[in-house]
Design a protein around this motif. Structure first.
Motif, PDB file in Angstrom:
ATOM      1  N   GLY A  72       0.782  -1.223   0.000  1.00 19.10           N
ATOM      2  CA  GLY A  72       0.000   0.000   0.000  1.00 19.10           C
ATOM      3  C   GLY A  72       0.813   1.272   0.000  1.00 19.10           C
ATOM      4  N   CYS A  73       2.099   1.169   0.348  1.00 17.54           N
ATOM      5  CA  CYS A  73       2.923   2.382   0.375  1.00 17.54           C
ATOM      6  C   CYS A  73       3.136   2.956  -1.018  1.00 17.54           C
ATOM      7  N   VAL A  74       2.939   2.154  -2.075  1.00 13.13           N
ATOM      8  CA  VAL A  74       3.087   2.677  -3.433  1.00 13.13           C
ATOM      9  C   VAL A  74       1.951   3.654  -3.728  1.00 13.13           C
ATOM     10  N   ALA A  75       0.727   3.284  -3.365  1.00  4.91           N
ATOM     11  CA  ALA A  75      -0.404   4.201  -3.532  1.00  4.91           C
ATOM     12  C   ALA A  75      -0.228   5.438  -2.663  1.00  4.91           C
ATOM     13  N   GLN A  76       0.273   5.244  -1.458  1.00  4.22           N
ATOM     14  CA  GLN A  76       0.515   6.389  -0.581  1.00  4.22           C
ATOM     15  C   GLN A  76       1.558   7.321  -1.176  1.00  4.22           C
ATOM     16  N   ALA A  77       2.581   6.759  -1.806  1.00  3.93           N
ATOM     17  CA  ALA A  77       3.609   7.586  -2.441  1.00  3.93           C
ATOM     18  C   ALA A  77       3.000   8.425  -3.557  1.00  3.93           C
ATOM     19  N   MET A  78       2.097   7.835  -4.331  1.00  8.09           N
ATOM     20  CA  MET A  78       1.435   8.600  -5.389  1.00  8.09           C
ATOM     21  C   MET A  78       0.625   9.752  -4.800  1.00  8.09           C
ATOM     22  N   ALA A  79      -0.020   9.506  -3.670  1.00 10.98           N
ATOM     23  CA  ALA A  79      -0.794  10.568  -3.024  1.00 10.98           C
ATOM     24  C   ALA A  79       0.116  11.676  -2.509  1.00 10.98           C
ATOM     25  N   ILE A  80       1.190  11.295  -1.828  1.00 10.77           N
ATOM     26  CA  ILE A  80       2.113  12.296  -1.293  1.00 10.77           C
ATOM     27  C   ILE A  80       2.761  13.090  -2.416  1.00 10.77           C
ATOM     28  N   ALA A  81       3.019  12.434  -3.543  1.00 12.31           N
ATOM     29  CA  ALA A  81       3.648  13.103  -4.676  1.00 12.31           C
ATOM     30  C   ALA A  81       2.702  14.069  -5.380  1.00 12.31           C
ATOM     31  N   GLY A  82       1.459  14.144  -4.939  1.00 14.51           N
ATOM     32  CA  GLY A  82       0.498  15.068  -5.532  1.00 14.51           C
ATOM     33  C   GLY A  82      -0.171  14.540  -6.779  1.00 14.51           C
ATOM     34  N   LEU A  83       0.078  13.278  -7.124  1.00 17.79           N
ATOM     35  CA  LEU A  83      -0.504  12.689  -8.323  1.00 17.79           C
ATOM     36  C   LEU A  83      -1.834  12.011  -8.046  1.00 17.79           C
ATOM     37  N   GLY A  84      -2.078  11.679  -6.790  1.00 16.36           N
ATOM     38  CA  GLY A  84      -3.327  11.042  -6.398  1.00 16.36           C
ATOM     39  C   GLY A  84      -3.245   9.534  -6.464  1.00 16.36           C
ATOM     40  N   SER A  85      -3.760   8.867  -5.448  1.00 19.49           N
ATOM     41  CA  SER A  85      -3.728   7.400  -5.442  1.00 19.49           C
ATOM     42  C   SER A  85      -4.575   6.807  -6.566  1.00 19.49           C
ATOM     43  N   ALA A  86      -5.561   7.560  -7.049  1.00 16.72           N
ATOM     44  CA  ALA A  86      -6.392   7.067  -8.152  1.00 16.72           C
ATOM     45  C   ALA A  86      -5.605   6.999  -9.457  1.00 16.72           C
ATOM     46  N   ALA A  87      -4.475   7.696  -9.520  1.00 20.00           N
ATOM     47  CA  ALA A  87      -3.633   7.644 -10.716  1.00 20.00           C
ATOM     48  C   ALA A  87      -2.733   6.418 -10.734  1.00 20.00           C
ATOM     49  N   LEU A  88      -2.847   5.576  -9.716  1.00 16.70           N
ATOM     50  CA  LEU A  88      -2.104   4.314  -9.685  1.00 16.70           C
ATOM     51  C   LEU A  88      -3.034   3.203 -10.134  1.00 16.70           C
ATOM     52  N   ARG A  89      -2.697   2.570 -11.225  1.00 12.65           N
ATOM     53  CA  ARG A  89      -3.496   1.469 -11.754  1.00 12.65           C
ATOM     54  C   ARG A  89      -3.061   0.165 -11.101  1.00 12.65           C
ATOM     55  N   ARG A  90      -4.013  -0.568 -10.579  1.00 14.12           N
ATOM     56  CA  ARG A  90      -3.740  -1.861  -9.963  1.00 14.12           C
ATOM     57  C   ARG A  90      -3.953  -2.955 -11.003  1.00 14.12           C
ATOM     58  N   LEU A 140      -2.073   0.090 -20.367  1.00 14.64           N
ATOM     59  CA  LEU A 140      -1.248   1.171 -20.906  1.00 14.64           C
ATOM     60  C   LEU A 140      -1.855   1.731 -22.186  1.00 14.64           C
ATOM     61  N   ALA A 141      -2.263   0.843 -23.091  1.00 16.87           N
ATOM     62  CA  ALA A 141      -2.843   1.292 -24.362  1.00 16.87           C
ATOM     63  C   ALA A 141      -4.126   2.065 -24.132  1.00 16.87           C
ATOM     64  N   ALA A 142      -4.961   1.596 -23.211  1.00 17.61           N
ATOM     65  CA  ALA A 142      -6.233   2.277 -22.933  1.00 17.61           C
ATOM     66  C   ALA A 142      -5.994   3.667 -22.354  1.00 17.61           C
ATOM     67  N   ASP A 143      -5.031   3.787 -21.456  1.00 21.58           N
ATOM     68  CA  ASP A 143      -4.758   5.095 -20.847  1.00 21.58           C
ATOM     69  C   ASP A 143      -4.174   6.070 -21.868  1.00 21.58           C
ATOM     70  N   ARG A 144      -3.300   5.583 -22.731  1.00 16.16           N
ATOM     71  CA  ARG A 144      -2.758   6.470 -23.759  1.00 16.16           C
ATOM     72  C   ARG A 144      -3.869   6.937 -24.694  1.00 16.16           C
ATOM     73  N   ALA A 145      -4.770   6.019 -25.037  1.00 15.37           N
ATOM     74  CA  ALA A 145      -5.886   6.391 -25.922  1.00 15.37           C
ATOM     75  C   ALA A 145      -6.795   7.423 -25.272  1.00 15.37           C
ATOM     76  N   ALA A 146      -6.855   7.403 -23.932  1.00 13.35           N
ATOM     77  CA  ALA A 146      -7.701   8.355 -23.205  1.00 13.35           C
ATOM     78  C   ALA A 146      -7.001   9.692 -22.962  1.00 13.35           C
ATOM     79  N   GLY A 147      -5.791   9.850 -23.478  1.00 13.34           N
ATOM     80  CA  GLY A 147      -5.086  11.113 -23.338  1.00 13.34           C
ATOM     81  C   GLY A 147      -4.257  11.231 -22.077  1.00 13.34           C
ATOM     82  N   LEU A 148      -4.090  10.138 -21.346  1.00 10.85           N
ATOM     83  CA  LEU A 148      -3.277  10.147 -20.129  1.00 10.85           C
ATOM     84  C   LEU A 148      -1.828   9.813 -20.477  1.00 10.85           C
ATOM     85  N   GLN A 149      -0.921  10.106 -19.553  1.00 12.32           N
ATOM     86  CA  GLN A 149       0.502   9.859 -19.805  1.00 12.32           C
ATOM     87  C   GLN A 149       1.056   8.861 -18.806  1.00 12.32           C
ATOM     88  N   PRO A 150       1.194   7.597 -19.193  1.00 10.96           N
ATOM     89  CA  PRO A 150       1.879   6.636 -18.331  1.00 10.96           C
ATOM     90  C   PRO A 150       3.335   7.064 -18.135  1.00 10.96           C
TER      91      PRO A 150
END
Length: 519
Positions: A199-217, A235-245
């Motif tokens: 769970g510390c990986v999701a927490q790191a995303m939150a602390i980094a200001g990126l949001g835990s929701a930006a971590l794909r499980r 990865l392909a779906a997120d790129r198609a949606a305009g997000l940046q992995p």
């Protein structure tokens, strides 16, 4: 020459002993304290793993701030009587619940020396930094990282993983993002890790200001390893949606079962997709110390950054986490912050740049490297690797015993040193009595773990495997032997039979299906 020791002035407000006699009294007291701790470690097997804290004792530790001095001998007495007996117990050979190393005598001595030195190793030209750089050099060697790699001792892998995320974020957004913030260029970063990751990986995303929701499980396979094909689709779906992995986090030793992701496949994917490849190797990474286990970590040498804990399989006293980054320039870009009071100079104490404070968030840092250096030097790579391999052998042996026992069930493959089992008792043989349903078995196993804790015999933990409560046995301590597994299983069966018997007699507590309804 003047004898400076004889004529040195003593401040009336100094906290040191007041005169030579007081110094000698303190020395004698210090020896008694060291003797007590060595005696404690020598007699661990004769002690309970854990003891509950009496409420009266807990209440006593709410006393007001002392205004006057208390003799060190009294503080020592209280520690031995009130603190030591009620610690978590991870030095004990039958502490098996969480991945926590047992420490060593050498580490105890190193902590004492480091405390006496009282060095702040955030920077400046001092030998403690060379000790830390020696540890970094060893880790480059162990993981086949290049000379350009940098490393940093931190509190633990939670912080090490956070540093990995922050370095990857700065690489993705550019160093100007440290000044301008995350939203300056409108990019929405996303990262990926396994559903079994800590769970510390999701927490790191939150602390980094990126949001835990930006971590794909990403889903895992039957061996609890990340499904690389599913990751490609995400990865392909997120790129198609305009997000940046921007980041993939692989795991070397998942928290529940000790699984190791296919690090080679993840490294290939990250290279093709131009993603930062970070590995959370909190405990599993140090399996590289064992020649027999090292091949399971193939691909870890290709990581852009790596987190691990010396205080787990390295057996170093807490705390001693570590982060290794392939390109020091990337780590400096994420953290270096020149300031007038941190100005560097080619000579004097201000030499020796870059400093550790350029590689992470802390300017004030303890001398963690000394206990790592002591432990590695005192035991060597081969002996430390053998201790890790023995933990894994014992885990395989425990799994064999579980599979051979109809009262127990093995709930997950044993990848390294973690065994997830379930006490099923009468569920295995109708002749033993009524069969428990799955919910009742969940409740039973949770209670059995608490029974084991309170007995002082062993300290496993619980986790969820496939929606079911498992007894989780993590073998991390270099002191553990097969006789400890005997005691664990004997106690588990004892408390299991006792609870089933009580439930049958009382008809209360654990829900039990009737013979008719169980058909």
């Amino acid at each position: 020459m003047t004898d400076t020791a004889a004529c040195s002035p003593t401040s009336p407000t100094s906290l040191d002993p007041a005169d030579p006699a007081a110094w000698e009294d303190f020395r004698a007291q210090a020896h008694r304290m060291l003797d007590d701790m060595i005696g404690h470690l020598r007699t661990l097997r004769e002690q309970p793993v854990w003891r509950p804290i009496p409420e009266a004792l807990r209440a006593r530790w709410r006393e007001p701030l002392p205004a006057q001095p208390v003799p060190v001998a009294e503080l020592h007495r209280r520690f031995m009587a009130e603190v030591l007996p009620h610690a978590v117990g991870n030095a004990h050979p039958r502490f098996m619940g969480w991945v926590q190393g047992g420490g060593t005598l050498e580490g105890l001595l190193a902590e004492m020396l480091a405390a006496g030195l009282n060095a702040n190793v955030g920077g400046r030209d001092q030998m403690p930094l060379e000790v830390e750089r020696q540890v970094v050099h060893w880790m480059r060697e162990l993981f086949d990282f290049p000379d350009t790699a940098s490393g940093l001792l931190v509190t633990g892998s939670s912080t090490a993983n956070l540093i990995g995320v922050l370095v990857a974020r700065t690489r993705a957004l550019g160093v100007d993002s440290r000044r301008d913030g995350l939203g300056a260029d409108g990019l929405r970063l996303v990262a990926y890790t396994s559903a079994a990751a800590h769970g510390c990986v999701a927490q790191a995303m939150a602390i980094a200001g990126l949001g835990s929701a930006a971590l794909r499980r990403v889903p895992v396979d039957a061996d609890h390893r990340i499904e690389v094909a599913a990751l490609r689709r995400m990865l392909a779906a997120d790129r198609a949606a305009g997000l940046q992995p921007f980041l993939v986090v692989g795991t070397a030793g998942t928290v529940d079962v000790g699984a190791i992701d296919d690090l080679e496949a993840l490294a290939d994917l990250c290279a093709a997709e131009r993603l930062w490849f970070h590995v959370d190797g909190a405990f599993g990474a140090l399996a590289r110390l064992s020649p027999r286990l090292a091949p399971r970590l193939a691909g870890i040498e290709r990581a852009d950054s790596l987190a691990l804990d010396f205080h787990k399989w390295g057996q170093v006293p807490y705390d001693a986490g570590f982060v290794l980054v392939r390109d020091q320039a990337a780590q400096l870009a994420a953290f270096a912050s020149p300031a007038a009071y941190l100005a560097r100079h080619p000579r004097g104490l201000a030499a020796g740049s870059p400093w550790p404070c350029d590689l992470g968030p802390d300017l004030s840092r303890g001398f963690r490297a000394l206990k790592v250096w002591f432990t590695v030097m005192a035991h060597g790579r081969e002996r430390l690797g053998a201790a890790i391999a023995e933990n894994c052998r014992l885990a395989r042996r425990l799994a064999e015993r579980v599979e051979a026992d109809p009262r127990l069930a093995l709930l997950a493959p044993v990848a390294l040193n973690i065994v997830c089992l379930r006490y099923v008792g009468a569920a295995a043989d109708p002749a033993d009595g009524p069969r428990l349903d799955e919910a009742a078995l969940d409740a039973l196993n949770a209670e059995l773990v608490a029974d084991l804790h309170e007995s002082g015999v062993a300290a496993p933990s619980t986790t969820m495997i496939g929606g079911r409560t498992a007894v989780r046995v993590a073998l991390v301590n270099h002191r553990t032997v097969e006789a400890d597994l005997d005691l664990l299983l004997e106690a588990l069966h004892h408390f299991g039979q006792l609870r089933l018997r009580q439930a049958r007699v009382s008809g209360a507590g654990l829900p039990i299906l009737s013979d008719e309804s169980s058909r």
